[in-house]
Design an enzyme around this catalytic site. Structure first.
Site: not given
Length: 328
Positions: A10, A12, A34, A56, A95, A175
């Site tokens: 991802a 982030i 991934s 995973y 989060k 978010d």
């Protein structure tokens, strides 16, 4: 040296967290996974990560990993946090950890039965600017705290972005609504008792795109708004009867240059500036997490606090369905 595995490639993780995990003085990223093996290998090559997995499950089975960082879509956080804990891995999960406070119970149970550390990744609670704000308010620098005011907004109308997809746990409150709530709670050590709120949803996406919130903490109030379809802005202000504290870059550290905390006197005659230069809050978070795993007595964000913060978000959604106060 704590060995990190990353569940997902991802954005982030790629752009913010992995570089700072690599820079941590007590950690190294040893694996990434991934469902698209080529993506895992590409990110591994970019960051010099020695192991790339096509699932995973394969990463969780690796003996080269002590703990995992999970930046998966929100709807998958609880599932994979539990799976990681159940194979003895420590877990730092993005989060919001969950979309309902009740769902966090199973993560707590997995943590306890496996004796691992599991934390929600509220990186702001490790940033020294928030420690300074907490110190100023506690020491009476602004007198009696009367009101906390916040805002967090950005503009994103990409239908493929997970933030605009309810089936992935998208929406503004999950978010970014979590940030004004967690920082107000972190600074004051207090919990809101009741909530009033207005929430607007996108007619196409179905996600919440705007929320205006009023929270009653007993002896002070909080008001904030968030939006995923407004011009970008973020601020937090703690206003007392002898002055107020303004946090210029409260959430996305160094977006506007150095992070600064401004202490304004009641008469505006003086402003004291606390400037924080090259602070890397994701690195500080990773280092604290690894130290806690090693048995050091360092503060981390516990799952019990995650429950309390999510209860506020849950109450905001409930409050938006009527015009009266909603208990938290």
């Amino acid at each position: 040296m704590f060995r990190w595995g990353i569940l997902s490639t991802a954005k982030i993780g790629r752009e913010f967290v992995i570089p700072q995990l690599q820079d941590a003085e007590n950690g190294v990223v040893t694996a990434i996974a991934s469902r698209d093996e080529s993506r895992a290998k590409a990110v591994a090559a970019r960051f010099g990560i020695p192991h790339a997995f096509a699932s995973y499950e394969a990463l969780l089975a690796s003996s080269e990993v002590d703990g995992v960082y999970i930046p998966l879509p929100t709807s998958q956080h609880v599932e994979w946090a539990v799976k990681a804990a159940d194979v003895g891995k420590h877990v730092l999960v993005e989060k919001p950890l969950a979309l309902d406070a009740g769902d966090i119970r199973q993560v707590i149970e997995a943590r306890d039965r496996n004796g691992v550390l599991v934390c929600e990744a509220f990186m702001v609670t490790y940033h020294p600017q928030w420690l300074k704000v907490r110190e100023l308010v506690a020491d009476g620098a602004i007198g009696r705290l009367r009101h906390v005011q916040g805002a967090f907004s950005y503009h994103n109308v990409d239908p493929q972005n997970m933030r605009n997809r309810p089936e992935l746990g998208g929406g503004g409150l999950p978010d970014i609504g979590v940030y004004p709530t967690v920082t107000a709670r972190f600074v004051t050590g207090r919990e809101p008792q009741r909530i009033q709120a207005v929430v607007e949803r996108d007619p196409s996406f179905g996600t919440d795109i705007y929320a205006s919130v009023k929270a009653d903490f007993g002896d002070f109030e909080m008001s904030f708004y968030i939006s995923t379809q407004m011009a970008a802005r973020q601020t937090m202000i703690f206003h007392g009867d002898k002055g107020y504290v303004e946090v210029e870059t409260p959430f996305n550290s160094r977006v506007y240059g150095d992070d600064r905390v401004l202490l304004h006197s009641a008469d505006h005659a003086t402003t004291t500036v606390h400037r924080f230069g090259d602070v890397r809050q994701y690195r500080l978070q990773a280092e604290a997490f690894a130290r806690a795993v090693a048995g050091e007595d360092v503060p981390v964000f516990p799952l019990e606090d995650s429950v309390r913060n999510q209860k506020v978000i849950d109450a905001i959604f409930r409050a938006s369905e009527h015009d009266s106060w909603e208990p938290v």
